[in-house]
Design an enzyme around this catalytic site. Structure first.
Site, mmCIF file in Angstrom:
data_model
loop_
_atom_site.group_PDB
_atom_site.id
_atom_site.type_symbol
_atom_site.label_atom_id
_atom_site.label_comp_id
_atom_site.label_asym_id
_atom_site.label_seq_id
_atom_site.Cartn_x
_atom_site.Cartn_y
_atom_site.Cartn_z
ATOM 1 C CE LYS A 51 6.502 8.094 -5.751
ATOM 2 N NZ LYS A 51 6.971 9.389 -5.238
ATOM 3 C CB SER A 302 3.632 2.993 -0.491
ATOM 4 O OG SER A 302 4.861 2.303 -0.327
#
Length: 408
Positions: A51, A302
């Site tokens: 992110k 992720s």
């Protein structure tokens, strides 16, 4: 400049802030699937998720006109924004639900330091988001979307840039987790038709599948939010515009319990800590076995922001999915020796994990909540056959989610 050029420029700029995350071949998975399996380890970024890439790129481009950045997030996006606010020396106001675990609140404050202010508002994310947007309108601050922003999408595409650089070529297939679509749309826009894709969603939040079927972003009811990093009710408008050409067959979903088996295996066998969303792409390999044999496949892990207080729940879900743990309600005769008769039916590898019984007066039978854990799923076939032969009445509640919320 093309999108690929912009993504490469963004990636080069990132190197002054943090190194590329590793792309590592995994021998365990490669042997299991007879393929060349690589893991893109976004769990090893400074904030343990991808992110910060989108946050970096959006802030890099927006700083000349903005001094205050705002986001609403209960997890990885908040931490990425906080990290970049501190790096760029700009003010950040981060709105989080009151129900956010303290671990995530503390980490956000740690990454942001004096540059960020954390505001805990609302029991539900919708309330938090509304407060963040109202603050932006009042203060003239810049709202930084977690995914539905072109600069964020471009920043997330740096994952693809690094994969191409590290592998030395484009992989045969890339497996991507999908929530709001920022990562998947960025990677898809960068690689285009040069590779095959598998987009993976949790079964409790199939927003991309719904959008592909409807031809536009469509809100879905969040059945299960266990995979919190990918549990998004509606995929982004901008992200779906970039994903619009994908085939429905390229989108799969996995049950939340099934994902837990990968979290446990990666932790126990490989020493890799993954959050539920981070395990999606790896668990999906089981559905692709025939298609990937002999191929080079990259799975994007992720994120690794896993709260270890959730580990007992993850283990419980994994055991139930694997079929080696079951719960049932037994109707037990209220007479001396009844319990002994029941215990004699257990096999040598059957272990009582839970037993709750309260004898009731003036009744012939009592109800018992029992949890049994065994070494192999097939052991339950014999066990239930012995129960039937012994005349015991029972109800298997292992997969009854409504009952499980109260008793398991």
């Amino acid at each position: 400049m093309t999108f690929k050029d912009d993504a490469r420029t963004a990636t080069a700029e990132m190197r002054a802030v943090f190194p590329a995350t590793p792309l590592l071949r995994n021998d365990l998975l490669s042997a299991r699937y007879d393929a060349d399996i690589w893991l893109k380890r976004e769990d090893l970024s400074p904030v343990r998720s991808y992110k910060l890439r989108g946050a970096f790129n959006a802030m890099r481009k927006g700083i000349p006109g903005q001094s205050v950045f705002v986001c609403a997030s209960a997890g990885n996006h908040a931490q990425g924004v906080a990290f970049m606010c501190r790096h760029f020396g700009v003010r950040g106001v981060i709105f989080m639900p009151v129900t956010t675990p303290q671990q995530k609140v503390q980490k956000t404050r740690m990454f942001g330091g004096d540059a960020v202010e954390v505001r805990l508002i609302g029991d539900y994310f919708d309330d938090t988001l509304a407060s963040a947007q109202a603050f932006c309108a009042q203060e003239g601050a810049h709202f930084l979307s977690p995914f539905d922003d072109e600069d964020v999408i471009e920043g997330q595409a740096s994952v693809a840039v690094e994969i191409e650089q590290q592998l030395g070529r484009v992989p045969d297939r890339i497996v991507l987790p999908v929530g709001g679509g920022g990562l998947s749309s960025g990677v898809y826009s960068y690689f285009g038709g040069a590779t095959q894709y598998t987009f993976v969603e949790p079964s409790g939040a199939k927003s991309l599948a719904a959008a592909v079927e409807a031809g536009q972003p469509t809100e879905v009811k969040l059945v299960n939010t266990f995979v919190d990093g990918a549990a998004v009710a509606t995929i982004g408008v901008r992200t779906f515009d970039r994903l619009r050409g994908i085939a429905r067959s390229d989108v799969i979903d996995l049950s939340e319990d099934r994902i837990c088996t990968t979290i446990l295996e990666m932790l126990n066998v490989e020493g890799i800590v993954l959050e539920p969303a981070g395990a999606l792409s790896i668990e999906a390999l089981g559905d692709l076995r025939d298609e990937i044999r002999g191929k080079t496949v990259v799975c994007v892990a992720s994120g690794g922001n896993f709260d270890f207080e959730r580990l007992p729940e993850v283990k419980e879900r994994a055991l139930r999915y694997s079929g080696v743990k079951k719960y049932f309600i037994l109707r037990l005769p209220q007479r001396p020796g009844a319990l002994k008769d029941f215990l004699s039916l257990l096999g040598p590898n059957d272990d009582i994990a839970r037993f709750e019984y309260l004898k009731k007066s003036a009744r012939n039978f009592g109800s018992v909540l029992i949890g049994i854990e065994t070494s192999a799923p097939e052991n339950f076939t014999g066990f239930f056959a012995r129960l039937d032969a012994g005349g015991f009445a029972y109800t298997d509640i292992t997969n009854n989610e409504t009952v499980a919320q109260f008793v398991i």
